[in-house]
Design an enzyme around this catalytic site. Structure first.
Site, PDB file in Angstrom:
ATOM      1  N   GLU A  94       0.810  -1.213   0.000  1.00  0.00           N
ATOM      2  CA  GLU A  94       0.000   0.000   0.000  1.00  0.00           C
ATOM      3  C   GLU A  94       0.846   1.269   0.000  1.00  0.00           C
ATOM      4  O   GLU A  94       1.974   1.281   0.490  1.00  0.00           O
ATOM      5  CB  GLU A  94      -0.904   0.003   1.235  1.00  0.00           C
ATOM      6  CG  GLU A  94      -2.059  -0.962   1.064  1.00  0.00           C
ATOM      7  CD  GLU A  94      -2.937  -1.045   2.294  1.00  0.00           C
ATOM      8  OE1 GLU A  94      -4.156  -0.989   2.131  1.00  0.00           O
ATOM      9  OE2 GLU A  94      -2.425  -1.155   3.406  1.00  0.00           O
ATOM     10  N   CYS A 107       3.402   8.289   1.396  1.00  0.00           N
ATOM     11  CA  CYS A 107       3.988   7.255   2.253  1.00  0.00           C
ATOM     12  C   CYS A 107       4.157   5.998   1.392  1.00  0.00           C
ATOM     13  O   CYS A 107       3.194   5.493   0.829  1.00  0.00           O
ATOM     14  CB  CYS A 107       3.034   7.032   3.422  1.00  0.00           C
ATOM     15  SG  CYS A 107       3.560   5.753   4.545  1.00  0.00           S
ATOM     16  N   CYS A 114       7.297  -7.671   6.366  1.00  0.00           N
ATOM     17  CA  CYS A 114       8.498  -7.156   7.025  1.00  0.00           C
ATOM     18  C   CYS A 114       9.023  -8.236   7.951  1.00  0.00           C
ATOM     19  O   CYS A 114       8.249  -8.900   8.632  1.00  0.00           O
ATOM     20  CB  CYS A 114       8.182  -5.896   7.822  1.00  0.00           C
ATOM     21  SG  CYS A 114       9.646  -5.171   8.601  1.00  0.00           S
ATOM     22  N   CYS A 118       7.766  -6.225  14.527  1.00  0.00           N
ATOM     23  CA  CYS A 118       7.403  -5.438  15.717  1.00  0.00           C
ATOM     24  C   CYS A 118       6.010  -5.837  16.198  1.00  0.00           C
ATOM     25  O   CYS A 118       5.113  -6.083  15.398  1.00  0.00           O
ATOM     26  CB  CYS A 118       7.450  -3.946  15.410  1.00  0.00           C
ATOM     27  SG  CYS A 118       9.080  -3.398  14.880  1.00  0.00           S
ATOM     28  N   CYS A 121       2.782  -3.790  15.079  1.00  0.00           N
ATOM     29  CA  CYS A 121       2.683  -3.431  13.658  1.00  0.00           C
ATOM     30  C   CYS A 121       2.014  -4.549  12.881  1.00  0.00           C
ATOM     31  O   CYS A 121       2.454  -5.704  12.946  1.00  0.00           O
ATOM     32  CB  CYS A 121       4.088  -3.163  13.117  1.00  0.00           C
ATOM     33  SG  CYS A 121       4.127  -2.915  11.333  1.00  0.00           S
ATOM     34  N   CYS A 350      -0.873   4.760  10.105  1.00  0.00           N
ATOM     35  CA  CYS A 350       0.353   3.977  10.313  1.00  0.00           C
ATOM     36  C   CYS A 350       0.048   2.601  10.856  1.00  0.00           C
ATOM     37  O   CYS A 350      -0.770   2.443  11.738  1.00  0.00           O
ATOM     38  CB  CYS A 350       1.218   4.631  11.378  1.00  0.00           C
ATOM     39  SG  CYS A 350       1.972   6.095  10.832  1.00  0.00           S
TER      40      CYS A 350
HETATM   41  N1  SAH Z   1       9.956  -0.200   9.069  1.00  0.00           N
HETATM   42  C1  SAH Z   1      10.102   1.203   9.241  1.00  0.00           C
HETATM   43  C2  SAH Z   1       9.131   2.018   8.428  1.00  0.00           C
HETATM   44  C3  SAH Z   1       7.724   1.530   8.319  1.00  0.00           C
HETATM   45  S1  SAH Z   1       6.741   1.599   9.764  1.00  0.00           S
HETATM   46  C4  SAH Z   1      10.016   1.570  10.704  1.00  0.00           C
HETATM   47  O1  SAH Z   1       9.643   0.729  11.517  1.00  0.00           O
HETATM   48  O2  SAH Z   1      10.366   2.686  11.018  1.00  0.00           O
HETATM   49  C5  SAH Z   1       6.393   3.343   9.890  1.00  0.00           C
HETATM   50  C6  SAH Z   1       6.042   3.799  11.300  1.00  0.00           C
HETATM   51  O3  SAH Z   1       4.752   3.303  11.703  1.00  0.00           O
HETATM   52  C7  SAH Z   1       7.025   3.303  12.343  1.00  0.00           C
HETATM   53  O4  SAH Z   1       7.403   4.330  13.218  1.00  0.00           O
HETATM   54  C8  SAH Z   1       6.216   2.269  13.053  1.00  0.00           C
HETATM   55  O5  SAH Z   1       6.699   2.071  14.335  1.00  0.00           O
HETATM   56  C9  SAH Z   1       4.829   2.835  13.024  1.00  0.00           C
HETATM   57  N2  SAH Z   1       3.780   1.856  13.292  1.00  0.00           N
HETATM   58  C10 SAH Z   1       3.757   0.556  12.942  1.00  0.00           C
HETATM   59  N3  SAH Z   1       2.628  -0.034  13.375  1.00  0.00           N
HETATM   60  C11 SAH Z   1       1.897   0.912  13.999  1.00  0.00           C
HETATM   61  C12 SAH Z   1       0.632   0.924  14.633  1.00  0.00           C
HETATM   62  N4  SAH Z   1      -0.120  -0.164  14.686  1.00  0.00           N
HETATM   63  N5  SAH Z   1       0.210   2.073  15.155  1.00  0.00           N
HETATM   64  C13 SAH Z   1       0.963   3.195  15.075  1.00  0.00           C
HETATM   65  N6  SAH Z   1       2.161   3.246  14.494  1.00  0.00           N
HETATM   66  C14 SAH Z   1       2.635   2.122  13.951  1.00  0.00           C
HETATM   67 FE1  SF4 Z   2       8.674  -3.705  10.074  1.00  0.00          FE
HETATM   68 FE2  SF4 Z   2       6.423  -2.738  11.068  1.00  0.00          FE
HETATM   69 FE3  SF4 Z   2       8.572  -2.955  12.628  1.00  0.00          FE
HETATM   70 FE4  SF4 Z   2       8.525  -1.100  10.669  1.00  0.00          FE
HETATM   71  S1  SF4 Z   2       7.202  -1.184  12.464  1.00  0.00           S
HETATM   72  S2  SF4 Z   2      10.197  -2.520  11.182  1.00  0.00           S
HETATM   73  S3  SF4 Z   2       7.326  -2.192   9.124  1.00  0.00           S
HETATM   74  S4  SF4 Z   2       7.459  -4.655  11.681  1.00  0.00           S
END
Ligand code: SAH
Ligand code: SF4
Length: 381
Positions: A94, A107, A114, A118, A121, A350
């Site tokens: 997306e 974005c 990934c 995390c 996420c 996000c």
């Molecule tokens: N992988 C990279 C970039 C993609 S994620 C990273 O982790 O930085 C982009 C941002 O969205 C990151 O700061 C991540 O921590 C945040 N993010 C991911 N899942 C989220 C969620 N469920 N709610 C709010 N922010 C989230």
């Molecule tokens: Fe990967 Fe999501 Fe963690 Fe970013 S926040 S590194 S996209 S798992």
């Protein structure tokens, strides 16, 4: 079915020049071609009226400008637009366009899924399928820019997208080889002409590639911090076990020597009862202050209200909690913003850029077997 022709979206200007040379053409032809593709959104070589017919015919035989098939497009009431692109084999990624008064931000995704995994996420929960190619990263920008220009009837020569953030699906610094040529096209005056300050790579902290980016192409950097100490960051951002906070902060500091801005943006996802207490805010101040592991790190904080999804088992912090947390950081002298949630009605926020990914790492299964616990005791009610 695979397309055997060369995808010209895979090339930065240098690579396109080399390609033209291999076709027996002068290198400067590449500039014309590159401008047709990225500045005018051309797909069809016949449109390229200032290129010799013989070159157009040659290109038509061996090359294409290959966009990503669009599965869906959603437009939010606030003007946010979300596209879902098909990247094959059942995978989708997306991109989101966020219009603001003085800018238009896209974005962009860097991977299908990934591997960092995390806990908060939804991309991480889907596991990792594969890296996107340079052409697939750029196809998102190419499609967004040119389809929006047509829709918004933008005057010739004006851009809709003024900023790019690599904050979609995937960890951009785990796809470095494809990322860097894509960034070059974004920055190229013959491409999208964005300044290094207006292109941001967001990373969960892949330290060796932060160091390489600093040498190769130091664009603006956002680092996803989410915790003030290793004990809390390890389970939230599993990559922390490999590159703990002391190393990460030292890399941030090193990056600033070449960065286009004189601060790092730290992203911090606010998770109820997990990382949102006053003590964590104070610990953050200590972490980035003069007595922290890397000495003072000039930074800003961007607090992101968590976007919940059922499998996470986590909750969004209350807005009072977010405000109280922000206040401590601000009183500690750190510029702190709370991210506005945009495009809520189309799930464009996000961490909700879920796409559909064939999970080759079985992340979802692992995470279900080890349900997320509230890591710190919840604040007394
Ligand atoms: N992988 C990279 C970039 C993609 S994620 C990273 O982790 O930085 C982009 C941002 O969205 C990151 O700061 C991540 O921590 C945040 N993010 C991911 N899942 C989220 C969620 N469920 N709610 C709010 N922010 C989230
Ligand atoms: Fe990967 Fe999501 Fe963690 Fe970013 S926040 S590194 S996209 S798992």
């Amino acid at each position: 079915m695979t397309d055997a022709t060369t995808n010209l979206l895979d090339f930065d200007l240098e690579a396109l020049s080399a390609y033209c040379e291999r076709l027996g053409e002068k290198r400067f032809r590449a500039v014309q071609l590159f401008r047709w593709i990225h500045q005018r959104g051309a797909r069809d070589f016949d449109q390229m009226s200032d290129l010799a017919k013989s070159l157009r015919a040659k290109l038509a035989g061996c090359a294409t400008i290959r966009p990503l098939p669009v599965i869906s497009e959603h437009v939010s009431a606030d003007g946010t637009v979300k596209w879902l692109f098909d990247v094959g084999a059942g995978n989708a990624v997306e991109s989101v366009f966020i219009p603001e008064d003085d800018r238009g931000t896209l974005c962009v995704s860097s991977q299908a899924g990934c591997a960092v995994g995390c806990r908060f996420c939804s991309t991480g929960h889907q596991g990792f399928s594969r890296n996107l190619s340079t052409g697939e990263i750029l196809a998102q920008l190419w499609h967004a820019e040119h389809s929006l220009r047509a829709r918004l009837k933008t005057p010739a020569g004006e851009r809709v997208i003024t900023n790019v953030v690599m904050m979609g699906m995937g960890e951009p610094l785990q796809n470095y080889g494809a990322l860097v040529p894509a960034l070059r096209v974004m920055l190229d005056d013959h491409g999208y002409g964005l300044s290094r300050r207006r292109v941001t790579v967001s990373t969960s902290g892949v330290v060796p590639f932060m160091e390489r980016l600093r040498e190769d192409l130091p664009v603006a950097l956002a680092v996803s911090l989410h915790a003030p100490d290793d004990a809390l960051r390890d389970p939230l951002v599993p990559l922390n076990r490999k590159y703990p906070l002391a190393e990460l902060l030292a890399a941030c500091k090193g990056y600033l020597e070449r960065a286009p801005r004189d601060f790092i943006t730290f992203e911090y996802c606010m998770l109820d009862g997990v990382n949102d207490g006053d003590e964590q805010a104070r610990a953050l101040l200590a972490l980035v202050g003069p007595k922290g592991p890397a000495g003072r790190v000039p930074c800003k904080f961007n607090l992101i209200p968590f976007n919940p999804f059922p499998a996470s088992g986590l909750k969004r912090s209350s807005s009072e909690r977010v405000q109280a947390f922000a206040k401590i950081l601000i009183e500690g002298g750190i510029v702190t913003t709370v991210r506005k949630t945009r495009g809520d009605d189309i799930d464009a926020a996000c961490g909700q850029l879920a796409g559909e990914v064939q999970d080759r790492t079985r992340a979802a299964e692992r995470m279900t077997r080890a349900p997320v616990q509230v890591i710190r005791p919840v604040r007394p009610a």
